[in-house]
Design an enzyme around this catalytic site. Structure first.
Site, mmCIF file in Angstrom:
data_model
loop_
_atom_site.group_PDB
_atom_site.id
_atom_site.type_symbol
_atom_site.label_atom_id
_atom_site.label_comp_id
_atom_site.label_asym_id
_atom_site.label_seq_id
_atom_site.Cartn_x
_atom_site.Cartn_y
_atom_site.Cartn_z
ATOM 1 C CB ALA A 128 76.329 -37.756 81.509
ATOM 2 C CG ASN A 196 78.019 -29.053 82.285
ATOM 3 O OD1 ASN A 196 78.080 -28.094 83.039
ATOM 4 N ND2 ASN A 196 77.490 -28.963 81.076
ATOM 5 C CG HIS A 226 81.326 -39.274 80.189
ATOM 6 N ND1 HIS A 226 82.036 -38.357 79.455
ATOM 7 C CD2 HIS A 226 80.020 -38.969 79.997
ATOM 8 C CE1 HIS A 226 81.207 -37.526 78.850
ATOM 9 N NE2 HIS A 226 79.975 -37.887 79.161
HETATM 10 N N1 LIG Z 1 75.464 -31.233 84.719
HETATM 11 C C1 LIG Z 1 75.350 -31.970 83.643
HETATM 12 O O1 LIG Z 1 75.661 -33.154 83.635
HETATM 13 C C2 LIG Z 1 74.810 -31.359 82.396
HETATM 14 C C3 LIG Z 1 74.500 -32.159 81.297
HETATM 15 C C4 LIG Z 1 73.981 -31.553 80.161
HETATM 16 C C5 LIG Z 1 73.808 -30.176 80.124
HETATM 17 N N2 LIG Z 1 74.148 -29.428 81.190
HETATM 18 C C6 LIG Z 1 74.017 -27.963 81.189
HETATM 19 O O2 LIG Z 1 72.665 -27.616 81.506
HETATM 20 C C7 LIG Z 1 72.335 -26.381 80.882
HETATM 21 C C8 LIG Z 1 71.006 -26.510 80.141
HETATM 22 O O3 LIG Z 1 71.094 -27.556 79.177
HETATM 23 P P1 LIG Z 1 69.892 -27.836 78.148
HETATM 24 O O4 LIG Z 1 70.254 -29.084 77.420
HETATM 25 O O5 LIG Z 1 68.577 -27.751 78.855
HETATM 26 O O6 LIG Z 1 70.063 -26.573 77.178
HETATM 27 P P2 LIG Z 1 68.963 -25.949 76.180
HETATM 28 O O7 LIG Z 1 69.745 -25.202 75.174
HETATM 29 O O8 LIG Z 1 68.004 -26.980 75.717
HETATM 30 O O9 LIG Z 1 68.146 -24.902 77.115
HETATM 31 C C9 LIG Z 1 68.716 -23.757 77.687
HETATM 32 C C10 LIG Z 1 67.644 -22.690 77.844
HETATM 33 O O10 LIG Z 1 68.204 -21.590 78.559
HETATM 34 C C11 LIG Z 1 67.590 -20.403 78.026
HETATM 35 N N3 LIG Z 1 68.404 -19.241 78.436
HETATM 36 C C12 LIG Z 1 69.594 -18.815 77.950
HETATM 37 N N4 LIG Z 1 70.014 -17.733 78.638
HETATM 38 C C13 LIG Z 1 69.086 -17.469 79.582
HETATM 39 C C14 LIG Z 1 68.962 -16.481 80.609
HETATM 40 N N5 LIG Z 1 69.900 -15.566 80.810
HETATM 41 N N6 LIG Z 1 67.866 -16.503 81.388
HETATM 42 C C15 LIG Z 1 66.903 -17.442 81.203
HETATM 43 N N7 LIG Z 1 66.959 -18.391 80.255
HETATM 44 C C16 LIG Z 1 68.042 -18.424 79.459
HETATM 45 C C17 LIG Z 1 67.544 -20.645 76.528
HETATM 46 O O11 LIG Z 1 66.626 -19.789 75.884
HETATM 47 C C18 LIG Z 1 67.117 -22.124 76.501
HETATM 48 O O12 LIG Z 1 65.704 -22.264 76.443
HETATM 49 C C19 LIG Z 1 73.526 -26.036 79.959
HETATM 50 O O13 LIG Z 1 74.374 -25.104 80.607
HETATM 51 C C20 LIG Z 1 74.271 -27.344 79.816
HETATM 52 O O14 LIG Z 1 75.678 -27.164 79.643
HETATM 53 C C21 LIG Z 1 74.624 -29.994 82.334
#
Ligand SMILES: NC(=O)c1ccc[n+]([C@@H]2O[C@H](COP(=O)([O-])OP(=O)(O)OC[C@H]3O[C@@H](n4cnc5c(N)ncnc54)[C@H](O)[C@@H]3O)[C@@H](O)[C@H]2O)c1
Length: 275
Positions: A128, A196, A226
């Protein structure tokens, strides 16, 4: 990665907001070069539901090892305590991996080395924020200081443990107020939802120790923003993003999802500018 004439087989690990968006965009954005061949979520209802919204058959897997058996590239989009281990597992299986949970790589020197030793690509989207390409270039010279200032609406901190512990009365805030000012390690501990963005800058700059993180709030702020300032031998850089939230998950910025999709397109060779 097997770059033969066949399509790259993508496995989606985590079928939440980001994983689902990426899975759906593969058909529209990368159809000629990639297809989804595996979905796995710890909550089987999530992978089953996603499978109904993508045009690929029999892709739901019963376990993570099974997903690894059915793909060339893993898209990690989980919110799991053991994400670090999941990334290692993909690399041990010699799979390339696009990592969304960048915060899990902050102390992950060994993961970067493992990727190198295994001959695998570890892809990190810019998320982001803006300016990661310039920060990567700046690190070739000397970086003196980096400041990340994250501004969020007051309601964004309602359930934050650090704010509660410090007895900061959010309802009394009437102008821009600094909630946190410190190093990236502390920021990650106190504001895990900011993890992140800060980790992406730390990794891109390779200057974790020079990164100062400020987190502020105000009743005037309506979106998450940000702002990054980098000062180095190259001069000074300032970027700012004002992010709309992802319609599927208000905790995720829409730009973070889009950056993952464009990273995938770059990996597939579809986007060449700035890569
Ligand atoms: N890089 C970036 O800029 C950025 C931005 C936003 C979010 N993220 C990260 O991306 C990741 C996903 O975000 P999201 O918004 O899709 O979250 P979300 O909560 O919508 O989805 C996460 C999914 O992971 C599943 N899960 C949890 N543990 C698991 C496992 N061991 N094996 C398989 N599935 C599993 C959950 O059931 C859920 O469906 C998070 O770690 C978040 O911090 C990164």
């Amino acid at each position: 990665m097997n770059r033969s004439k066949t399509k790259i087989r993508v496995g989606i690990l985590g079928c939440g907001a980001i994983g689902s968006r990426i899975a759906r965009s593969i058909k529209t954005e990368c159809e000629d070069l990639a297809c989804v061949t595996a979905l796995f979520d710890i909550n089987p209802a999530k992978s089953a539901s996603l499978s109904k919204h993508i045009p690929y058959k029999n892709v739901v897997q019963k376990s993570y090892p099974q997903l690894l058996d059915h793909c060339d590239l893993v898209v990690e989009a989980v919110n799991a305590p053991d994400t670090h281990q999941l990334i290692r597992q993909a690399l041990m299986a010699k799979k390339d991996i696009l990592v969304m949970s960048v915060g899990k790589l902050l102390d992950g020197e060994s993961i970067l080395k493992l990727a190198q030793n295994q001959g695998c690509r570890l892809l990190i989207p810019s998320g982001a924020i803006a300016g990661i390409d310039a920060i990567k270039a700046a690190r070739l010279g000397k970086i003196h200081h980096i400041t990340l200032t994250t501004r969020k609406p007051v309601y964004g901190f309602a359930d934050n443990a650090y704010v509660q512990e410090k007895r900061i009365n959010l309802s009394q805030i009437s102008k821009e107020t600094i909630l946190f000012d410190g190093n990236v390690k502390e920021a990650v501990k106190c504001f895990p939802q900011n993890i992140n963005v800060a980790a992406t800058i730390a990794l891109a700059s390779s200057a974790k120790d020079k990164l100062r993180v400020r987190i502020t709030t105000s009743p005037e702020f309506k979106v998450n923003s940000h702002e990054i300032e980098v000062i180095g031998e190259f001069g000074r850089l300032v970027t700012k993003t004002e992010n709309v939230v992802c319609p599927d998950n208000p905790k995720t910025s829409y730009l973070a999802v889009l950056s993952a999709i464009v990273t995938l397109k770059q990996y597939l060779g579809q986007v060449r500018i700035g890569t």
